[in-house]
Scaffold this motif. Structure first.
Motif, PDB file in Angstrom:
ATOM      1  N   ASP A  52       0.975  -1.203  -0.092  1.00 55.07           N
ATOM      2  CA  ASP A  52       0.126   0.003  -0.200  1.00 55.07           C
ATOM      3  C   ASP A  52       0.759   1.230  -0.118  1.00 55.07           C
ATOM      4  O   ASP A  52       0.434   2.390  -0.372  1.00 55.07           O
ATOM      5  CB  ASP A  52      -0.900  -0.022   1.186  1.00 55.07           C
ATOM      6  N   LEU A  53       2.051   1.182   0.476  1.00 56.60           N
ATOM      7  CA  LEU A  53       3.124   2.178   0.511  1.00 56.60           C
ATOM      8  C   LEU A  53       4.349   1.889   0.589  1.00 56.60           C
ATOM      9  O   LEU A  53       4.800   0.805   1.238  1.00 56.60           O
ATOM     10  CB  LEU A  53       2.724   3.056   1.782  1.00 56.60           C
ATOM     11  N   VAL A  54       5.121   2.542  -0.437  1.00 57.76           N
ATOM     12  CA  VAL A  54       6.878   2.182  -0.564  1.00 57.76           C
ATOM     13  C   VAL A  54       7.336   3.526  -0.105  1.00 57.76           C
ATOM     14  O   VAL A  54       7.019   4.617  -0.757  1.00 57.76           O
ATOM     15  CB  VAL A  54       7.037   1.767  -1.724  1.00 57.76           C
ATOM     16  N   LEU A  55       8.405   3.498   1.066  1.00 54.92           N
ATOM     17  CA  LEU A  55       8.882   4.626   1.384  1.00 54.92           C
ATOM     18  C   LEU A  55      10.620   4.387   0.899  1.00 54.92           C
ATOM     19  O   LEU A  55      10.949   3.292   1.587  1.00 54.92           O
ATOM     20  CB  LEU A  55       8.783   4.760   2.822  1.00 54.92           C
ATOM     21  N   CYS A  56      11.021   5.019  -0.034  1.00 53.94           N
ATOM     22  CA  CYS A  56      12.271   4.561  -0.574  1.00 53.94           C
ATOM     23  C   CYS A  56      13.231   5.754   0.068  1.00 53.94           C
ATOM     24  O   CYS A  56      13.160   6.896  -0.117  1.00 53.94           O
ATOM     25  CB  CYS A  56      12.365   4.677  -1.953  1.00 53.94           C
ATOM     26  N   THR A  57      14.412   5.055   0.680  1.00 56.73           N
ATOM     27  CA  THR A  57      15.473   6.133   1.294  1.00 56.73           C
ATOM     28  C   THR A  57      16.803   6.195   0.420  1.00 56.73           C
ATOM     29  O   THR A  57      17.615   6.762   1.029  1.00 56.73           O
ATOM     30  CB  THR A  57      15.826   5.691   2.850  1.00 56.73           C
ATOM     31  N   LEU A  58      16.607   5.446  -0.366  1.00 64.12           N
ATOM     32  CA  LEU A  58      17.719   5.464  -1.565  1.00 64.12           C
ATOM     33  C   LEU A  58      17.549   6.448  -2.683  1.00 64.12           C
ATOM     34  O   LEU A  58      16.431   6.478  -3.186  1.00 64.12           O
ATOM     35  CB  LEU A  58      18.017   3.862  -2.023  1.00 64.12           C
ATOM     36  N   ASP A  59      18.623   6.836  -3.169  1.00 65.73           N
ATOM     37  CA  ASP A  59      18.539   7.708  -4.194  1.00 65.73           C
ATOM     38  C   ASP A  59      18.716   6.940  -5.688  1.00 65.73           C
ATOM     39  O   ASP A  59      19.040   5.618  -5.610  1.00 65.73           O
ATOM     40  CB  ASP A  59      19.348   9.061  -4.238  1.00 65.73           C
ATOM     41  N   ALA A  60      18.786   7.562  -7.051  1.00 66.94           N
ATOM     42  CA  ALA A  60      18.932   6.970  -8.032  1.00 66.94           C
ATOM     43  C   ALA A  60      20.192   6.267  -8.162  1.00 66.94           C
ATOM     44  O   ALA A  60      20.518   5.003  -8.832  1.00 66.94           O
ATOM     45  CB  ALA A  60      19.004   7.897  -9.219  1.00 66.94           C
ATOM     46  N   GLU A  61      21.297   6.833  -7.533  1.00 66.88           N
ATOM     47  CA  GLU A  61      22.694   6.251  -7.786  1.00 66.88           C
ATOM     48  C   GLU A  61      22.989   4.926  -6.840  1.00 66.88           C
ATOM     49  O   GLU A  61      23.441   3.973  -7.333  1.00 66.88           O
ATOM     50  CB  GLU A  61      23.922   7.130  -7.377  1.00 66.88           C
ATOM     51  N   ASP A  62      22.156   4.992  -5.754  1.00 64.23           N
ATOM     52  CA  ASP A  62      22.113   3.551  -4.906  1.00 64.23           C
ATOM     53  C   ASP A  62      21.517   2.490  -5.420  1.00 64.23           C
ATOM     54  O   ASP A  62      21.814   1.414  -5.428  1.00 64.23           O
ATOM     55  CB  ASP A  62      21.569   4.098  -3.498  1.00 64.23           C
TER      56      ASP A  62
END
Length: 552
Positions: free
Chosen positions: A285-295
């Motif tokens: 229901d929700l995705v919380l992404c703490t990584l950026d595009a490079e990661d």
């Protein structure tokens, strides 16, 4: 009459004595003034001072400001250096001055120093815990001697966090800082400074995403990256009653799985595990992404791979402190009506609610901490830039923390009255028994007042926020009441159908026959016999009316 004359004599005598005393005082003052004039005439004239000396005296008499020692980057790409600046002698009426106890360092600080738009010199540190040492004349939310938290990324249309103009962009790597009082939040005593500091930055981002998403209880939440923000998001989401899954790289999967379950997650899924990712597709229901595009690129993934994990009408939250650009496929978002959510700070009420939630549920940050110094600050920024910090790094000023602790212990021996401050016990010699009883009475009063205040805060919180935690019980009671009313209505309608009547449309009026209207699904509609009976009754009534009209 004799008594009155006697009183008058006494009054005259008192007045005469007062006049004599005044005359004596005036005579002595004249003598003293004449002696002073004689001494001045005999004394030599003082030498004339230079104008430069007068200016120096005026500078010495002027009120001094607050001298601040900090660690700042003075030029683009340069090292962290020690610097000093001075605040003005007077506080703004809405401003408070803090003695800094702890400061957290994160990727936002590295990004701040690398950003070309940052004005230099700049002091890193956006997660601050400190003690209020001075408050402006219009400050009512906090008081001197209180421990507060500040997140420098906060602020709104009513004003930024930092008010005073300084020659450097201020941050938490300093001994003191001045901020707007509305963005300084009292920290509960249950939260140590080193664990509370990351809540003002990483915690604010995680809390903002989860509360603004307005998820139902037991929703499925995916947290990509068990980092400084991620480990707090797992704690918040699990304590809110959601089912949390941690996603990350497989090289530290065992540790992330162990730490995630300890923090409240149900399991760990490796981003490189194709079968596990396929099984999880369309389930969250929700995705919380703490990584950026490079990661993500280092893990062989794209933003599209993260979006595929979501259900329709779900939310994708970008919670990376260092993300500059986010290139998302709009077609994948629009096909399933997905929402992109960003949040970097909290409102004032949200921050206070977050700290209260952390105190009640035992949420705290996992930190590494060192003594604040120039070498420790430079080394910490380098470790954060190289992803060498597992969760959060906090720099402490132990001397300020110890002074605060000692002051709290001394304050505990007295009685604190709101609005008047600490009231210490009277420093007079008392007998041992009396002193013991007085000390016990003061301690009992202080304990009673503290207990009463805590009960009042708890009652107010339960009255305003209880529906959030007792929603199921409230829903069950409301449903039971609705069912009871519905059953009573059904019984009344059935009885009316048996009598061939419908509910009255007005007070004291009864309608014979007429339209039955739309009935609830639980009521059986009238059969042919009932309908025939109603038609016969209507015909009889019509015939009776016609007959009465002819007779008239």
């Amino acid at each position: 009459g004799m008594a009155v004359r006697g009183d008058r004599r006494w009054l005259l005598a008192v007045a005469l004595l007062a006049l004599l005393g005044a005359a004596a005082v005036e005579g002595s003052s004249k003598v003293s003034r004449s002696k002073v004039r004689a001494k001045k005439a005999a004394a030599p004239e003082p030498p004339v001072e230079d104008e430069a000396d007068d200016g120096a005296d005026e500078d010495e008499d002027a009120p001094a400001g607050t001298r601040v020692t900090c660690y700042a980057v003075k030029e683009r790409g340069g090292p962290l250096e020690e610097a000093e600046f001075e605040y003005g002698p007077e506080l703004d009426p809405k401003e408070v001055e803090l003695e800094i106890h702890a400061c957290g360092i994160g990727r936002a600080d590295v990004q701040l120093l690398a950003d070309e738009d940052t004005e230099l010199p700049a002091v890193p540190g956006r997660e601050i815990i400190g003690e209020v040492v001075a408050a402006g004349s219009r400050v009512t939310s906090v008081r001197p001697g209180q421990r507060v938290g500040v997140g420098l990324q906060m602020g709104d249309a009513n004003g930024a966090v930092v008010m005073s103009e300084t020659p450097v962009q201020v941050g938490g790597l300093a001994n003191r800082i001045r901020v707007r009082s509305r963005w300084a939040f009292p920290v509960p005593d249950a939260l140590p400074s080193e664990q509370a500091a990351p809540l003002m930055g990483a915690g604010a981002i995680a809390w903002s995403h989860l509360t603004r998403a307005k998820l139902k209880r037991k929703s499925k939440v995916g947290v990509i990256g068990l980092s400084g923000i991620g480990h707090l998001a797992v704690q918040f989401a699990s304590q809110m009653g959601h089912q949390v899954t941690v996603l990350g790289g497989e090289e530290d999967g065992a540790r992330a799985d162990k730490d995630g379950k300890r923090l409240g997650a149900e399991g760990f899924v490796g981003l490189g595990d194709a079968s596990a990712m396929k099984a999880l597709r369309g389930k969250l229901d929700l995705v919380l992404c703490t990584l950026d595009a490079e990661d993500l690129k280092a893990l062989g993934l794209k933003w599209t791979d993260c979006i595929r994990l979501l259900k329709s009408d779900a939310k994708f939250c970008v919670a990376c402190e260092s993300a500059r650009e986010v290139n998302l496929p709009m077609r994948a978002l629009s096909e399933r009506r997905l929402a992109l959510q960003t949040a970097a700070s909290l409102s004032r009420n949200e921050a206070k609610e977050m700290l209260r939630f952390c105190q009640q549920r035992g949420v705290c940050a996992l930190t590494e901490h060192e003594e604040m110094s120039l070498d420790a600050a430079a080394r910490g920024l380098k470790r954060v830039e190289d992803s060498g910090v597992r969760y959060r790094l906090v720099l402490l000023r132990s001397d300020a923390m110890q002074a605060y602790t000692l002051a709290r212990r001394r304050l505990a021996k007295g009685l604190h009255i709101p609005g008047l401050g600490p009231l210490a016990f009277p420093a007079v010699a008392l007998p041992a028994g009396l002193e013991k009883r007085a000390t016990g009475a003061f301690n009992s009063s202080a304990s009673f007042m503290s207990h009463w205040a805590e009960r009042s805060r708890a009652a107010l919180h339960n009255a305003t926020q209880g529906m959030q935690f007792n929603g199921s019980a409230l829903t069950a009671s409301v449903q039971a009441a609705v069912r009871s009313v519905a059953n009573q209505s059904d019984a009344m309608v059935k009885q009316m159908l048996q009598r061939g009547k419908t509910p009255s449309k007005g007070k004291g009026r009864k309608q014979v026959g007429g339209s039955i209207g739309t009935l609830p699904a639980t009521v059986r509609p009238p059969d042919a016999a009932i309908a025939s009976s109603l038609r016969k009754k209507r015909a009889a009534v019509a015939a009776a009316r016609a007959a009465s009209g002819k007779d008239a």
